[in-house]
Write a protein that holds these residues in place. Structure first.
Motif, PDB file in Angstrom:
ATOM      1  N   PRO A 196     -44.779  94.468  97.262  1.00  0.00           N
ATOM      2  CA  PRO A 196     -45.116  95.309  96.213  1.00  0.00           C
ATOM      3  C   PRO A 196     -44.008  95.353  95.351  1.00  0.00           C
ATOM      4  O   PRO A 196     -42.779  94.771  95.596  1.00  0.00           O
ATOM      5  N   ASN A 197     -44.416  95.458  94.120  1.00  0.00           N
ATOM      6  CA  ASN A 197     -43.511  95.952  93.000  1.00  0.00           C
ATOM      7  C   ASN A 197     -42.874  96.987  93.301  1.00  0.00           C
ATOM      8  O   ASN A 197     -43.242  97.986  93.952  1.00  0.00           O
ATOM      9  N   VAL A 198     -41.662  97.392  92.563  1.00  0.00           N
ATOM     10  CA  VAL A 198     -40.876  98.789  92.670  1.00  0.00           C
ATOM     11  C   VAL A 198     -40.599  98.945  91.445  1.00  0.00           C
ATOM     12  O   VAL A 198     -39.815  98.416  90.725  1.00  0.00           O
ATOM     13  N   GLU A 204     -51.930 110.949  90.724  1.00  0.00           N
ATOM     14  CA  GLU A 204     -52.211 109.537  91.383  1.00  0.00           C
ATOM     15  C   GLU A 204     -51.280 109.282  92.519  1.00  0.00           C
ATOM     16  O   GLU A 204     -51.361 108.354  93.265  1.00  0.00           O
ATOM     17  N   GLY A 205     -50.318 110.129  92.959  1.00  0.00           N
ATOM     18  CA  GLY A 205     -49.215 109.919  93.876  1.00  0.00           C
ATOM     19  C   GLY A 205     -49.068 111.044  94.557  1.00  0.00           C
ATOM     20  O   GLY A 205     -49.870 111.896  94.814  1.00  0.00           O
ATOM     21  N   ILE A 206     -47.752 111.304  95.182  1.00  0.00           N
ATOM     22  CA  ILE A 206     -47.410 112.467  96.112  1.00  0.00           C
ATOM     23  C   ILE A 206     -46.126 113.297  95.470  1.00  0.00           C
ATOM     24  O   ILE A 206     -45.388 112.536  95.157  1.00  0.00           O
ATOM     25  N   PHE A 239     -40.622 108.681  90.828  1.00  0.00           N
ATOM     26  CA  PHE A 239     -39.985 109.493  89.647  1.00  0.00           C
ATOM     27  C   PHE A 239     -39.198 110.747  90.192  1.00  0.00           C
ATOM     28  O   PHE A 239     -39.515 111.150  91.065  1.00  0.00           O
ATOM     29  N   SER A 240     -37.875 110.610  89.641  1.00  0.00           N
ATOM     30  CA  SER A 240     -36.984 111.574  90.006  1.00  0.00           C
ATOM     31  C   SER A 240     -35.729 111.919  89.208  1.00  0.00           C
ATOM     32  O   SER A 240     -35.748 111.360  88.243  1.00  0.00           O
ATOM     33  N   SER A 241     -34.673 112.795  89.478  1.00  0.00           N
ATOM     34  CA  SER A 241     -33.658 113.142  88.785  1.00  0.00           C
ATOM     35  C   SER A 241     -32.345 112.833  89.668  1.00  0.00           C
ATOM     36  O   SER A 241     -32.397 113.267  90.736  1.00  0.00           O
ATOM     37  N   ILE A 275     -41.608 112.288  92.500  1.00  0.00           N
ATOM     38  CA  ILE A 275     -43.103 111.923  92.688  1.00  0.00           C
ATOM     39  C   ILE A 275     -43.134 110.364  93.098  1.00  0.00           C
ATOM     40  O   ILE A 275     -42.244 109.580  92.624  1.00  0.00           O
ATOM     41  N   ILE A 276     -44.065 110.074  94.335  1.00  0.00           N
ATOM     42  CA  ILE A 276     -43.868 108.506  94.737  1.00  0.00           C
ATOM     43  C   ILE A 276     -45.346 108.180  94.621  1.00  0.00           C
ATOM     44  O   ILE A 276     -46.277 109.083  95.338  1.00  0.00           O
ATOM     45  N   LYS A 277     -45.679 107.048  93.784  1.00  0.00           N
ATOM     46  CA  LYS A 277     -47.042 106.523  93.836  1.00  0.00           C
ATOM     47  C   LYS A 277     -47.089 105.257  94.194  1.00  0.00           C
ATOM     48  O   LYS A 277     -46.218 104.258  94.103  1.00  0.00           O
ATOM     49  N   TYR A 278     -48.035 104.899  94.977  1.00  0.00           N
ATOM     50  CA  TYR A 278     -48.151 103.690  95.739  1.00  0.00           C
ATOM     51  C   TYR A 278     -49.712 103.516  96.049  1.00  0.00           C
ATOM     52  O   TYR A 278     -50.097 103.800  97.235  1.00  0.00           O
ATOM     53  N   PRO A 279     -50.648 103.112  94.958  1.00  0.00           N
ATOM     54  CA  PRO A 279     -52.024 103.469  95.269  1.00  0.00           C
ATOM     55  C   PRO A 279     -52.366 102.505  96.399  1.00  0.00           C
ATOM     56  O   PRO A 279     -53.632 102.843  97.064  1.00  0.00           O
ATOM     57  N   ALA A 280     -51.797 101.368  96.693  1.00  0.00           N
ATOM     58  CA  ALA A 280     -52.511 100.390  97.804  1.00  0.00           C
ATOM     59  C   ALA A 280     -52.165 101.136  99.207  1.00  0.00           C
ATOM     60  O   ALA A 280     -53.042 100.719 100.089  1.00  0.00           O
ATOM     61  N   LYS A 281     -51.501 101.867  99.229  1.00  0.00           N
ATOM     62  CA  LYS A 281     -51.064 102.669 100.572  1.00  0.00           C
ATOM     63  C   LYS A 281     -50.870 104.088 100.627  1.00  0.00           C
ATOM     64  O   LYS A 281     -51.254 104.406 101.815  1.00  0.00           O
ATOM     65  N   LEU A 282     -50.931 104.778  99.485  1.00  0.00           N
ATOM     66  CA  LEU A 282     -50.763 106.200  99.494  1.00  0.00           C
ATOM     67  C   LEU A 282     -51.955 106.737  98.834  1.00  0.00           C
ATOM     68  O   LEU A 282     -52.231 106.593  97.541  1.00  0.00           O
TER      69      LEU A 282
END
Length: 461
Positions: free
Chosen positions: A29-31, A63-65, A273-275, A309-316
């Protein structure tokens, strides 16, 4: 077509399908890590009720969590960023607080996420604020990031600092690209373009490397003061300059997300995505907001809890929310696990939390505890499941009635003090009521972990 030809075609089709499935299964996967600066927990619509729309972050959340209990180990720039890229507590790396021009930063003995992924064959880039070292060996282009641009430290460390212009004016605020200084002394016109420049570089990098695995780190300079946005966003949010800055950051998220989709690699890309910490509330209307206690520069949740937020459509599966406690130190080992990359042989403190991120039934946090520091002082400890938080006795800063406005900071009271205090974070996430007398066993357990942490990282003190 005879039977022999038909069987041959069938075997060939099965072989091609098998190869395709194997390639899909083994493709790494890309990150993409988007790390904002001083953004408040409630600055974006998915996490708070904003007075203006942030459609791109909202879309990313759909699209993510959304992770509602995601932490940094120290709520100040350099310490927070070094923890993210090394997987280590500040107590291990000794990177505390915010480092200035020329400071050493994160020692080269601690591998960065850029070095780890580059050594595994990934293309790597960093576009934004580094703030993990400003010496030749510790700048990002020598720490595993092949393509870079941005600032080496915070954008307020310049000649226009609102309180100490003469001090910070000793060092020009330089803008770097790929190891070379391209702007010798950044001015206000340049600052207005930072978010746009970082975004354009990120989109270009994605397009250039769409056919090979990559790690893209975008640590924005905004929304750290002084606030700037490009002319396209000035006055457009209807919520003042801070709103304009957040609107442009939201646009940036949308541009990066769109580039992944346009290049056909969205499904196989992990987006985080975070701070780096909570808002710098001393700056009043030039700061973000958080519902939690206190803010940046403290070990209360207003400083250490970041909207993530964490998004990874292939797995999540998308459009989910999680209340599990996690911390930035966990990202490096977790991403290595997902990408099948060996962890660095040097010690790290984060752990693989993929089962929690993936929402596997009964997944438990592998940490006994999470630790929080402010500068060089170990101040608080939380149970690994995030249910309990113990503050050790310490002083902290809190705002006085003198509030900041329009780029000038207000005044802190540094004499505020908290005694040994236990908070039930499930029922009291705002850390208002000390329940140590009602839950002495839990407090004793956390004190035991605190002693372990002290001996491991602060024994010289």
């Amino acid at each position: 077509m005879n039977l022999h030809q038909l069987l041959s075609l069938l075997v060939l089709a099965l072989f091609v399908n098998s190869c395709t499935n194997t390639n899909q299964e083994t493709k790494r996967p890309n990150v993409v890590i988007i790390f904002l600066d001083d953004s408040g927990y409630s600055d974006f619509a998915p996490f708070g009720q904003t007075s203006f729309e942030t459609p791109n972050v909202k879309k990313l959340a759909e699209e993510g969590i959304m992770f509602k209990n995601f932490y940094v180990p120290q709520a100040v720039c350099s310490a927070s960023r070094s923890a993210l890229i090394s997987g280590c507590y500040p107590g291990r790396t000794k990177v505390f607080s915010a480092h200035g021009p020329g400071d050493r930063g994160l020692e080269t003995t601690f591998p960065t996420i850029g070095e780890v992924f580059k050594n595994a064959g990934y293309k790597t880039a960093l576009f934004g604020k580094w703030h993990c070292g400003d010496q030749p060996e510790t700048r990002p282009h020598n720490r595993g990031f092949e393509e870079t641009c941005g600032l080496m430290y915070s954008n307020d460390m310049w000649k226009h600092h609102p309180e100490s212009p003469e001090y910070w004016g000793q060092w020009p605020l330089k803008y770097w690209e790929n190891g070379e200084v391209t702007i010798e002394n950044v001015d206000s016109t340049d600052q207005k373009m930072l978010t746009k420049w970082y975004t354009e570089h990120a989109v270009d990098f994605i397009s250039k490397h769409k056919d090979e695995p990559f790690l893209l780190y975008v640590p924005h300079a905004m929304s750290h003061v002084p606030l700037f946005c490009s002319p396209e966003f000035e006055g457009k949010s209807g919520a003042g300059l801070y709103g304009d800055v957040i609107a442009e950051l939201d646009w940036s998220v949308g541009q990066i997300n769109k580039a992944l989709k346009d290049n056909g690699i969205e499904d196989n890309t992990i987006v985080i995505f975070s701070s780096d910490n909570g808002p710098w509330i001393a700056y009043g209307n030039h700061a973000g907001t958080t519902p939690f206690r206190e803010a940046k520069g403290t070990t209360f949740d207003g400083g250490t809890r970041s909207a993530t937020i964490i998004k990874y459509p292939a797995k999540l599966k998308g459009n989910q929310q999680s209340s599990q406690a996690l911390m930035t130190i966990d990202l490096l080992p977790t991403l290595c696990e997902v990408a099948n990359i060996p962890l660095p042989e040097t010690g790290i403190d984060g752990k693989n939390v993929w089962d929690i991120i993936a929402g596997k039934p009964n997944a438990a946090n592998p940490h006994d505890y999470y630790a929080f520091t402010n500068d060089r002082e170990f101040q608080a400890i939380m149970s690994g499941d995030g249910k309990w938080k113990l503050h050790l006795p310490h002083n902290y800063r809190t705002m006085t009635d003198i509030k900041g406005k329009d780029g000038m900071p207000g005044k802190y009271d540094y004499s505020a003090k908290i005694e040994l205090s236990l908070f039930d974070m499930e029922n009291d996430p705002y850390e208002t009521t000390n329940v140590i007398l009602e839950h002495t066993e839990i407090a004793e357990d956390l004190l035991g972990y605190a002693e372990i942490h002290k001996k491991k990282f602060f024994s010289e003190n």
